[in-house]
Design a protein around this motif. Sequence first.
Motif, mmCIF file in Angstrom:
data_model
loop_
_atom_site.group_PDB
_atom_site.id
_atom_site.type_symbol
_atom_site.label_atom_id
_atom_site.label_comp_id
_atom_site.label_asym_id
_atom_site.label_seq_id
_atom_site.Cartn_x
_atom_site.Cartn_y
_atom_site.Cartn_z
ATOM 1 N N MET A 178 -19.955 13.717 19.541
ATOM 2 C CA MET A 178 -21.332 14.492 19.722
ATOM 3 C C MET A 178 -21.847 14.038 18.262
ATOM 4 S SD MET A 178 -22.198 18.572 19.970
ATOM 5 C CE MET A 178 -21.542 18.737 21.369
ATOM 6 N N ASN A 179 -23.001 13.592 18.038
ATOM 7 C CA ASN A 179 -23.647 13.398 16.921
ATOM 8 C C ASN A 179 -24.709 14.278 16.584
ATOM 9 O OD1 ASN A 179 -21.699 11.589 15.995
ATOM 10 N ND2 ASN A 179 -22.653 10.238 17.259
ATOM 11 N N TYR A 180 -24.747 15.086 15.585
ATOM 12 C CA TYR A 180 -26.069 15.805 15.288
ATOM 13 C C TYR A 180 -27.168 14.794 14.655
ATOM 14 C CZ TYR A 180 -23.248 19.665 16.106
ATOM 15 O OH TYR A 180 -22.216 20.711 16.644
ATOM 16 N N GLU A 181 -28.299 14.771 15.092
ATOM 17 C CA GLU A 181 -29.618 13.974 14.421
ATOM 18 C C GLU A 181 -29.895 14.872 13.381
ATOM 19 O OE1 GLU A 181 -33.592 12.121 15.614
ATOM 20 O OE2 GLU A 181 -31.921 11.842 16.936
ATOM 21 N N PHE A 182 -30.023 14.249 12.136
ATOM 22 C CA PHE A 182 -30.718 15.052 11.068
ATOM 23 C C PHE A 182 -31.867 14.312 10.665
ATOM 24 C CE2 PHE A 182 -26.470 16.225 10.738
ATOM 25 C CZ PHE A 182 -26.396 17.630 10.763
ATOM 26 N N GLN A 198 -18.075 29.857 16.138
ATOM 27 C CA GLN A 198 -16.739 29.871 15.238
ATOM 28 C C GLN A 198 -16.021 30.645 16.245
ATOM 29 O OE1 GLN A 198 -17.527 31.694 11.644
ATOM 30 N NE2 GLN A 198 -15.537 31.449 11.040
ATOM 31 N N ILE A 199 -14.687 30.151 16.087
ATOM 32 C CA ILE A 199 -13.450 30.959 16.748
ATOM 33 C C ILE A 199 -12.494 31.319 15.697
ATOM 34 C CG2 ILE A 199 -11.490 30.933 18.435
ATOM 35 C CD1 ILE A 199 -13.210 28.859 19.934
ATOM 36 N N LEU A 200 -12.161 32.451 15.183
ATOM 37 C CA LEU A 200 -11.244 32.755 14.373
ATOM 38 C C LEU A 200 -9.917 32.234 14.584
ATOM 39 C CD1 LEU A 200 -12.572 36.533 13.386
ATOM 40 C CD2 LEU A 200 -13.238 34.074 12.387
ATOM 41 N N GLY A 201 -9.277 31.912 13.586
ATOM 42 C CA GLY A 201 -7.790 31.208 13.595
ATOM 43 C C GLY A 201 -6.842 32.186 13.861
ATOM 44 N N VAL A 202 -5.653 31.916 14.013
ATOM 45 C CA VAL A 202 -4.304 32.688 14.429
ATOM 46 C C VAL A 202 -3.438 32.128 13.492
ATOM 47 C CG1 VAL A 202 -2.861 33.391 15.836
ATOM 48 C CG2 VAL A 202 -5.185 33.056 16.837
ATOM 49 N N SER A 203 -2.866 33.172 12.642
ATOM 50 C CA SER A 203 -1.570 32.860 12.026
ATOM 51 C C SER A 203 -0.639 32.158 12.763
ATOM 52 C CB SER A 203 -1.084 33.869 11.033
ATOM 53 O OG SER A 203 0.322 33.390 10.473
ATOM 54 N N TYR A 204 -0.085 30.958 12.692
ATOM 55 C CA TYR A 204 0.946 30.212 13.472
ATOM 56 C C TYR A 204 2.310 30.214 12.913
ATOM 57 C CZ TYR A 204 2.676 26.342 16.289
ATOM 58 O OH TYR A 204 3.714 25.615 17.067
ATOM 59 N N ASP A 205 2.517 30.321 11.638
ATOM 60 C CA ASP A 205 3.666 29.989 10.816
ATOM 61 C C ASP A 205 4.701 31.008 11.151
ATOM 62 O OD1 ASP A 205 2.465 27.772 9.629
ATOM 63 O OD2 ASP A 205 1.943 29.287 7.867
ATOM 64 N N TYR A 206 4.653 32.316 11.427
ATOM 65 C CA TYR A 206 5.665 33.287 11.672
ATOM 66 C C TYR A 206 5.620 33.767 13.028
ATOM 67 C CZ TYR A 206 4.927 33.233 6.716
ATOM 68 O OH TYR A 206 5.033 32.874 5.507
ATOM 69 N N ILE A 259 -13.642 23.799 29.004
ATOM 70 C CA ILE A 259 -15.197 23.430 28.309
ATOM 71 C C ILE A 259 -16.032 22.673 29.251
ATOM 72 C CG2 ILE A 259 -16.676 22.151 26.646
ATOM 73 C CD1 ILE A 259 -14.242 22.886 24.741
ATOM 74 N N GLY A 260 -15.619 21.752 29.905
ATOM 75 C CA GLY A 260 -16.398 21.175 31.114
ATOM 76 C C GLY A 260 -17.636 20.103 30.539
ATOM 77 N N GLU A 261 -17.889 20.280 29.253
ATOM 78 C CA GLU A 261 -19.039 19.653 28.680
ATOM 79 C C GLU A 261 -18.538 18.668 27.702
ATOM 80 O OE1 GLU A 261 -22.124 19.211 29.985
ATOM 81 O OE2 GLU A 261 -21.724 20.369 31.872
ATOM 82 N N GLU A 262 -19.277 17.889 27.233
ATOM 83 C CA GLU A 262 -18.909 17.153 25.743
ATOM 84 C C GLU A 262 -18.859 18.389 24.740
ATOM 85 O OE1 GLU A 262 -20.991 14.115 22.892
ATOM 86 O OE2 GLU A 262 -21.733 13.988 24.701
ATOM 87 N N ALA A 263 -17.924 18.251 23.854
ATOM 88 C CA ALA A 263 -17.887 19.191 22.673
ATOM 89 C C ALA A 263 -17.173 18.439 21.499
ATOM 90 C CB ALA A 263 -16.985 20.223 23.346
ATOM 91 N N GLN A 264 -17.317 19.061 20.157
ATOM 92 C CA GLN A 264 -16.530 18.544 19.177
ATOM 93 C C GLN A 264 -16.107 19.934 18.671
ATOM 94 O OE1 GLN A 264 -19.230 16.912 16.108
ATOM 95 N NE2 GLN A 264 -17.460 16.457 14.875
ATOM 96 N N LEU A 265 -14.761 19.846 18.429
ATOM 97 C CA LEU A 265 -14.122 21.163 17.581
ATOM 98 C C LEU A 265 -13.493 20.462 16.307
ATOM 99 C CD1 LEU A 265 -11.501 21.706 20.659
ATOM 100 C CD2 LEU A 265 -13.599 22.954 20.139
ATOM 101 N N LEU A 266 -13.961 21.261 15.371
ATOM 102 C CA LEU A 266 -13.666 21.210 14.153
ATOM 103 C C LEU A 266 -12.653 22.021 13.638
ATOM 104 C CD1 LEU A 266 -17.052 20.644 12.630
ATOM 105 C CD2 LEU A 266 -15.410 18.824 13.128
ATOM 106 N N ILE A 267 -11.473 21.955 13.128
ATOM 107 C CA ILE A 267 -10.656 22.767 12.628
ATOM 108 C C ILE A 267 -10.585 22.791 11.037
ATOM 109 C CG2 ILE A 267 -8.220 23.198 12.338
ATOM 110 C CD1 ILE A 267 -7.791 21.982 15.157
ATOM 111 N N ILE A 268 -11.075 23.781 10.410
ATOM 112 C CA ILE A 268 -11.359 23.945 8.953
ATOM 113 C C ILE A 268 -10.202 24.673 8.459
ATOM 114 C CG2 ILE A 268 -12.908 24.706 7.382
ATOM 115 C CD1 ILE A 268 -15.049 24.212 9.544
#
Length: 83
Positions: free
Chosen positions: A1-5, A27-35, A55-64
């Motif tokens: 998915m490309n956003y056109e600017f 935005q989906i809040l993260g979960v602490s995975y380490d422990y 999701i069923g559609e085109e999507a872009q997931l960003l992990i920040i």
Amino acid sequence: MNYEFPIKYFEENLIFNKRGECWACYQILGVSYDYLSKDKKIMLLNRVTRFISNIGEEAQLLIIPVAQDIRKHQEALMDAMDR
């Protein structure tokens, strides 16, 4: 998915470009995975996998990654131990 600017405007979680295309951003809040135990890590992986597969559609997931001030965390732990 490309956003056109450039973006024409945005409202809440909707982004509109000059061609009239629209994207919804969440935005989906993260979960602490380490422990987590091994079983809980597997459960978390299964939940994320089910979410992505539904999701069923085109999507872009960003992990920040979230930066943390380790020194500040360490000082808070030391203060708690002193009490």
